[in-house]
Design an enzyme around this catalytic site. Structure first.
Site, PDB file in Angstrom:
ATOM      1  N   THR A   1      16.079  41.572  42.192  1.00 10.45           N
ATOM      2  CA  THR A   1      16.755  41.479  43.480  1.00 10.45           C
ATOM      3  C   THR A   1      18.270  41.469  43.334  1.00 10.45           C
ATOM      4  O   THR A   1      18.799  41.060  42.291  1.00 10.45           O
ATOM      5  CB  THR A   1      16.303  40.181  44.193  1.00 10.45           C
ATOM      6  OG1 THR A   1      17.124  39.960  45.332  1.00 10.45           O
ATOM      7  CG2 THR A   1      16.423  38.960  43.290  1.00 10.45           C
ATOM      8  N   ASP A   2      18.963  41.838  44.405  1.00 11.12           N
ATOM      9  CA  ASP A   2      20.433  41.751  44.399  1.00 11.12           C
ATOM     10  C   ASP A   2      20.918  40.302  44.504  1.00 11.12           C
ATOM     11  O   ASP A   2      22.087  40.011  44.246  1.00 11.12           O
ATOM     12  CB  ASP A   2      21.044  42.601  45.534  1.00 11.12           C
ATOM     13  CG  ASP A   2      20.612  42.182  46.933  1.00 11.12           C
ATOM     14  OD1 ASP A   2      19.796  41.246  47.079  1.00 11.12           O
ATOM     15  OD2 ASP A   2      21.104  42.800  47.907  1.00 11.12           O
ATOM     16  N   GLU A   3      19.991  39.388  44.882  1.00 10.60           N
ATOM     17  CA  GLU A   3      20.427  37.995  45.092  1.00 10.60           C
ATOM     18  C   GLU A   3      20.874  37.319  43.803  1.00 10.60           C
ATOM     19  O   GLU A   3      21.546  36.290  43.851  1.00 10.60           O
ATOM     20  CB  GLU A   3      19.308  37.173  45.750  1.00 10.60           C
ATOM     21  CG  GLU A   3      18.934  37.719  47.102  1.00 10.60           C
ATOM     22  CD  GLU A   3      18.262  36.713  48.027  1.00 10.60           C
ATOM     23  OE1 GLU A   3      18.279  35.510  47.728  1.00 10.60           O
ATOM     24  OE2 GLU A   3      17.734  37.146  49.054  1.00 10.60           O
TER      25      GLU A   3
ATOM     26  N   LYS B   1      14.724  34.260  39.724  1.00 14.23           N
ATOM     27  CA  LYS B   1      14.705  35.708  39.463  1.00 14.23           C
ATOM     28  C   LYS B   1      15.726  36.052  38.372  1.00 14.23           C
ATOM     29  O   LYS B   1      15.466  36.897  37.514  1.00 14.23           O
ATOM     30  CB  LYS B   1      14.999  36.501  40.745  1.00 14.23           C
ATOM     31  CG  LYS B   1      13.904  36.475  41.788  1.00 14.23           C
ATOM     32  CD  LYS B   1      12.594  37.114  41.332  1.00 14.23           C
ATOM     33  CE  LYS B   1      12.667  38.615  41.200  1.00 14.23           C
ATOM     34  NZ  LYS B   1      11.345  39.223  40.924  1.00 14.23           N
TER      35      LYS B   1
ATOM     36  N   TYR C   1      15.305  30.366  44.456  1.00 13.55           N
ATOM     37  CA  TYR C   1      14.662  31.685  44.328  1.00 13.55           C
ATOM     38  C   TYR C   1      15.494  32.608  43.439  1.00 13.55           C
ATOM     39  O   TYR C   1      14.990  33.170  42.462  1.00 13.55           O
ATOM     40  CB  TYR C   1      14.467  32.329  45.715  1.00 13.55           C
ATOM     41  CG  TYR C   1      14.214  33.820  45.634  1.00 13.55           C
ATOM     42  CD1 TYR C   1      13.027  34.322  45.082  1.00 13.55           C
ATOM     43  CD2 TYR C   1      15.161  34.743  46.081  1.00 13.55           C
ATOM     44  CE1 TYR C   1      12.794  35.689  44.979  1.00 13.55           C
ATOM     45  CE2 TYR C   1      14.944  36.114  45.984  1.00 13.55           C
ATOM     46  CZ  TYR C   1      13.752  36.576  45.431  1.00 13.55           C
ATOM     47  OH  TYR C   1      13.545  37.930  45.321  1.00 13.55           O
TER      48      TYR C   1
HETATM   49  P1  NAD Z   1       5.780  39.086  48.481  1.00 17.11           P
HETATM   50  O1  NAD Z   1       6.017  37.631  48.514  1.00 17.11           O
HETATM   51  O2  NAD Z   1       5.466  39.811  49.750  1.00 17.11           O
HETATM   52  O3  NAD Z   1       4.589  39.430  47.472  1.00 17.11           O
HETATM   53  C1  NAD Z   1       4.473  38.809  46.225  1.00 17.11           C
HETATM   54  C2  NAD Z   1       3.070  39.101  45.700  1.00 17.11           C
HETATM   55  O4  NAD Z   1       2.956  38.500  44.398  1.00 17.11           O
HETATM   56  C3  NAD Z   1       1.959  38.512  46.564  1.00 17.11           C
HETATM   57  O5  NAD Z   1       0.928  39.460  46.726  1.00 17.11           O
HETATM   58  C4  NAD Z   1       1.463  37.318  45.758  1.00 17.11           C
HETATM   59  O6  NAD Z   1       0.099  37.019  45.971  1.00 17.11           O
HETATM   60  C5  NAD Z   1       1.730  37.798  44.341  1.00 17.11           C
HETATM   61  N1  NAD Z   1       1.890  36.669  43.400  1.00 17.11           N
HETATM   62  C6  NAD Z   1       2.657  35.558  43.558  1.00 17.11           C
HETATM   63  N2  NAD Z   1       2.531  34.757  42.492  1.00 17.11           N
HETATM   64  C7  NAD Z   1       1.700  35.391  41.632  1.00 17.11           C
HETATM   65  C8  NAD Z   1       1.191  35.077  40.343  1.00 17.11           C
HETATM   66  N3  NAD Z   1       1.536  33.930  39.718  1.00 17.11           N
HETATM   67  N4  NAD Z   1       0.374  35.953  39.731  1.00 17.11           N
HETATM   68  C9  NAD Z   1       0.016  37.112  40.348  1.00 17.11           C
HETATM   69  N5  NAD Z   1       0.456  37.448  41.586  1.00 17.11           N
HETATM   70  C10 NAD Z   1       1.279  36.601  42.210  1.00 17.11           C
HETATM   71  O7  NAD Z   1       7.058  39.707  47.768  1.00 17.11           O
HETATM   72  P2  NAD Z   1       7.771  41.115  48.011  1.00 17.11           P
HETATM   73  O8  NAD Z   1       8.745  40.979  49.112  1.00 17.11           O
HETATM   74  O9  NAD Z   1       6.738  42.166  48.048  1.00 17.11           O
HETATM   75  O10 NAD Z   1       8.606  41.218  46.649  1.00 17.11           O
HETATM   76  C11 NAD Z   1       8.039  41.833  45.502  1.00 17.11           C
HETATM   77  C12 NAD Z   1       9.054  41.762  44.379  1.00 17.11           C
HETATM   78  O11 NAD Z   1      10.244  42.438  44.777  1.00 17.11           O
HETATM   79  C13 NAD Z   1       9.478  40.346  44.008  1.00 17.11           C
HETATM   80  O12 NAD Z   1       9.615  40.271  42.615  1.00 17.11           O
HETATM   81  C14 NAD Z   1      10.819  40.174  44.708  1.00 17.11           C
HETATM   82  O13 NAD Z   1      11.633  39.263  44.001  1.00 17.11           O
HETATM   83  C15 NAD Z   1      11.363  41.574  44.638  1.00 17.11           C
HETATM   84  N6  NAD Z   1      12.306  41.963  45.706  1.00 17.11           N
HETATM   85  C16 NAD Z   1      11.986  41.774  47.021  1.00 17.11           C
HETATM   86  C17 NAD Z   1      12.856  42.210  48.008  1.00 17.11           C
HETATM   87  C18 NAD Z   1      12.540  42.064  49.490  1.00 17.11           C
HETATM   88  O14 NAD Z   1      13.411  42.323  50.319  1.00 17.11           O
HETATM   89  N7  NAD Z   1      11.347  41.650  49.859  1.00 17.11           N
HETATM   90  C19 NAD Z   1      14.067  42.835  47.650  1.00 17.11           C
HETATM   91  C20 NAD Z   1      14.361  42.983  46.290  1.00 17.11           C
HETATM   92  C21 NAD Z   1      13.462  42.554  45.338  1.00 17.11           C
HETATM   93  O1  DAU Z   2      18.313  40.631  48.987  1.00 15.34           O
HETATM   94  C1  DAU Z   2      16.998  40.784  48.548  1.00 15.34           C
HETATM   95  C2  DAU Z   2      16.172  39.608  49.000  1.00 15.34           C
HETATM   96  O2  DAU Z   2      15.965  39.775  50.399  1.00 15.34           O
HETATM   97  C3  DAU Z   2      14.836  39.485  48.271  1.00 15.34           C
HETATM   98  O3  DAU Z   2      15.090  39.249  46.910  1.00 15.34           O
HETATM   99  C4  DAU Z   2      14.004  38.345  48.864  1.00 15.34           C
HETATM  100  O4  DAU Z   2      12.736  38.308  48.245  1.00 15.34           O
HETATM  101  C5  DAU Z   2      13.825  38.613  50.340  1.00 15.34           C
HETATM  102  O5  DAU Z   2      13.122  37.551  50.942  1.00 15.34           O
HETATM  103  C6  DAU Z   2      15.184  38.784  51.024  1.00 15.34           C
HETATM  104  O6  DAU Z   2      15.912  37.526  51.023  1.00 15.34           O
HETATM  105  P1  DAU Z   2      16.744  37.055  52.311  1.00 15.34           P
HETATM  106  O7  DAU Z   2      16.898  35.603  52.254  1.00 15.34           O
HETATM  107  O8  DAU Z   2      17.968  37.883  52.470  1.00 15.34           O
HETATM  108  O9  DAU Z   2      15.696  37.514  53.464  1.00 15.34           O
HETATM  109  P2  DAU Z   2      15.215  36.790  54.811  1.00 15.34           P
HETATM  110  O10 DAU Z   2      14.434  37.827  55.569  1.00 15.34           O
HETATM  111  O11 DAU Z   2      14.572  35.493  54.545  1.00 15.34           O
HETATM  112  O12 DAU Z   2      16.569  36.541  55.572  1.00 15.34           O
HETATM  113  C7  DAU Z   2      17.450  37.598  55.887  1.00 15.34           C
HETATM  114  C8  DAU Z   2      18.667  37.004  56.557  1.00 15.34           C
HETATM  115  O13 DAU Z   2      18.263  36.507  57.841  1.00 15.34           O
HETATM  116  C9  DAU Z   2      19.240  35.824  55.810  1.00 15.34           C
HETATM  117  O14 DAU Z   2      20.669  35.841  55.939  1.00 15.34           O
HETATM  118  C10 DAU Z   2      18.684  34.604  56.526  1.00 15.34           C
HETATM  119  C11 DAU Z   2      18.525  35.104  57.955  1.00 15.34           C
HETATM  120  N1  DAU Z   2      17.396  34.499  58.724  1.00 15.34           N
HETATM  121  C12 DAU Z   2      16.154  34.486  58.140  1.00 15.34           C
HETATM  122  C13 DAU Z   2      15.090  33.930  58.813  1.00 15.34           C
HETATM  123  C14 DAU Z   2      13.714  33.899  58.180  1.00 15.34           C
HETATM  124  C15 DAU Z   2      17.598  33.996  59.991  1.00 15.34           C
HETATM  125  O15 DAU Z   2      18.732  34.047  60.509  1.00 15.34           O
HETATM  126  N2  DAU Z   2      16.528  33.443  60.651  1.00 15.34           N
HETATM  127  C16 DAU Z   2      15.280  33.376  60.110  1.00 15.34           C
HETATM  128  O16 DAU Z   2      14.361  32.820  60.768  1.00 15.34           O
END
Ligand code: NAD
Ligand code: DAU
Length: 354
Positions: free
Chosen positions: A133-135, A163, A159
């Site tokens: 992730t970019d975080e 990561k 988180y």
């Molecule tokens: P998600 O939470 O929707 O899905 C995570 C999946 O991993 C789920 O299906 C869960 O059951 C599985 N999981 C969790 N713990 C596990 C374990 N111990 N063993 C096996 N499976 C397990 O997450 P996502 O949003 O699909 O993110 C996927 C990946 O991409 C993550 O590594 C996250 O850090 C990264 N990522 C997410 C975003 C985003 O915006 N969602 C952006 C950049 C990177």
């Molecule tokens: O940047 C990549 C990341 O983006 C991933 O690594 C994470 O897995 C993914 O969850 C996401 O993280 P964020 O914290 O940026 O996503 P989230 O959707 O939780 O929140 C997006 C923005 O919106 C953040 O600034 C918080 C804000 N927010 C979120 C929620 C859930 C609100 O204002 N209200 C809300 O109820």
């Protein structure tokens, strides 16, 4: 040939598996622990597909992973599995340390043993792609340049710290053992099958249910949004042509403040599914207590992946968010099914004070 996916029942992982099998018939072994965020129904369209093998299990179970690798002999592992929600990491960081750090370590150990025993050609061709992730880069000031791959790691939440630790472990296994790894650091994804604890799906689902749309703080935090299918295409591209040991930033060149995102969602719903009383969904917006340690701005410089691998996103934010809102309107049964008792408990806990 076979690829091994972890976390393929989650949001990005299931989109990746569905796109992969729509595009080729190379088998996928999909290991997922089915936490609250994992949903086998995301994969319903693959029922009966002989190229998809779903295994319910934990990446931290080294014996299970070792057995699966020995049995299926994948040419690559794509590691998506993680605890992924920042707010949950604030309430309970332990699960993040366990899965994202310890789980990734155990997965690395199982892969190292498997890879080390491969014959030379298979060993040279093998890849581990770690999805990050970019975080991990921390927060940017308003006018600072976007994150490049060399930006220092400054994770601010449990988180992102977990990561970052997993990224460092993956890097160390390359440097120390020569494990052929690739890492992607992607910005915020959105699209179909996104669990409604995250900003965009939460807003769509709450708006339709007539509930408040909770915007943290002043709503001026900036994220860089990428349609999930574009993230999946970037991962395929890095897997195919990425340079070993390199990291690639992936982003949509689309920075937007949260409030603007919420306005866009409301406006699309006003157009596609207007309220019966004719009033805009914007009236449901409610400013709530800010997230502790809330990162102010993320922005990805995705020029390296474009320059070296020719990748760029196919969707604009306008086209991607329209498809996304339409997908949620078309799939009420999916929304209903993921809003289990556990989901309702989370929402009650997270938004209780407001
Ligand atoms: P998600 O939470 O929707 O899905 C995570 C999946 O991993 C789920 O299906 C869960 O059951 C599985 N999981 C969790 N713990 C596990 C374990 N111990 N063993 C096996 N499976 C397990 O997450 P996502 O949003 O699909 O993110 C996927 C990946 O991409 C993550 O590594 C996250 O850090 C990264 N990522 C997410 C975003 C985003 O915006 N969602 C952006 C950049 C990177
Ligand atoms: O940047 C990549 C990341 O983006 C991933 O690594 C994470 O897995 C993914 O969850 C996401 O993280 P964020 O914290 O940026 O996503 P989230 O959707 O939780 O929140 C997006 C923005 O919106 C953040 O600034 C918080 C804000 N927010 C979120 C929620 C859930 C609100 O204002 N209200 C809300 O109820």
């Amino acid at each position: 040939m076979t690829v091994f996916v972890t976390g393929g029942a989650g949001f990005i992982g299931s989109n990746f598996v569905l796109d992969w099998l729509a595009g080729c018939d190379e088998a996928v072994v999909n290991l997922d622990a089915l936490t609250y965020a994992g949903n086998v129904h995301n994969l319903d369209s693959l029922r009966g597909n002989p190229h998809h093998v779903f295994v319910h299990g934990d990446i931290g179970d080294a014996a299970l992973v070792g057995r699966l690798l020995a049995e299926h002999r994948p040419r690559a592992v794509l590691h998506f599995a993680a605890e992924s929600h920042v707010d949950r990491s604030i309430h309970g960081p332990g699960a993040f340390v366990q899965t994202n750090i310890v789980g990734t370590f155990q997965l690395l150990e199982a892969i190292r043993a498997y890879w080390g025993a491969l014959e030379p050609a298979a060993r040279a061709a093998f890849r581990l792609l770690h999805v990050s992730t970019d975080e991990v880069f921390g927060s940017l000031s308003k006018d600072a340049p976007a994150f490049t791959e060399t930006h220092p790691y400054e994770p601010n939440s449990p988180y992102s710290a977990s990561k970052a630790a997993s990224d460092h472990l993956v890097r160390a296994y390359h440097h120390t053992y020569g494990l052929p790894v690739l890492t992607t650091n992607c910005s915020n994804n959105y699209g179909p099958l996104h669990f409604p604890e995250k900003l965009i799906p939460l807003m769509i689902v709450n708006a339709q249910a007539g509930k408040p749309l909770p915007v943290y703080g002043d709503g001026q935090q900036i994220r860089d949004w990428l349609y999930v299918k574009d993230h999946c295409s970037a991962i395929r591209c890095v897997l195919a042509r990425g340079r070993l040991g390199e990291t690639y930033n992936v982003g949509g060149w689309n920075e937007m403040p949260n409030l603007e995102i919420v306005h866009t969602v409301c406006d699309l719903l006003d157009e596609l599914a207007p309220r019966a009383d004719g009033i805009s969904y914007r009236t449901q917006i409610s400013f709530v207590t800010d997230r502790p340690g809330h990162d102010r701005r993320y922005a990805i410089d995705a020029s390296k992946i474009h320059r070296e691998l020719g990748w760029r996103p196919a969707e604009t934010f306008a086209s991607g968010i329209r498809k996304t809102v339409q997908w949620y309107l078309d799939n009420p049964q999916w929304v209903q099914q993921v809003q289990s008792g556990a989901y309702r408990e989370w929402v009650a806990q997270q938004y209780a004070a407001n």
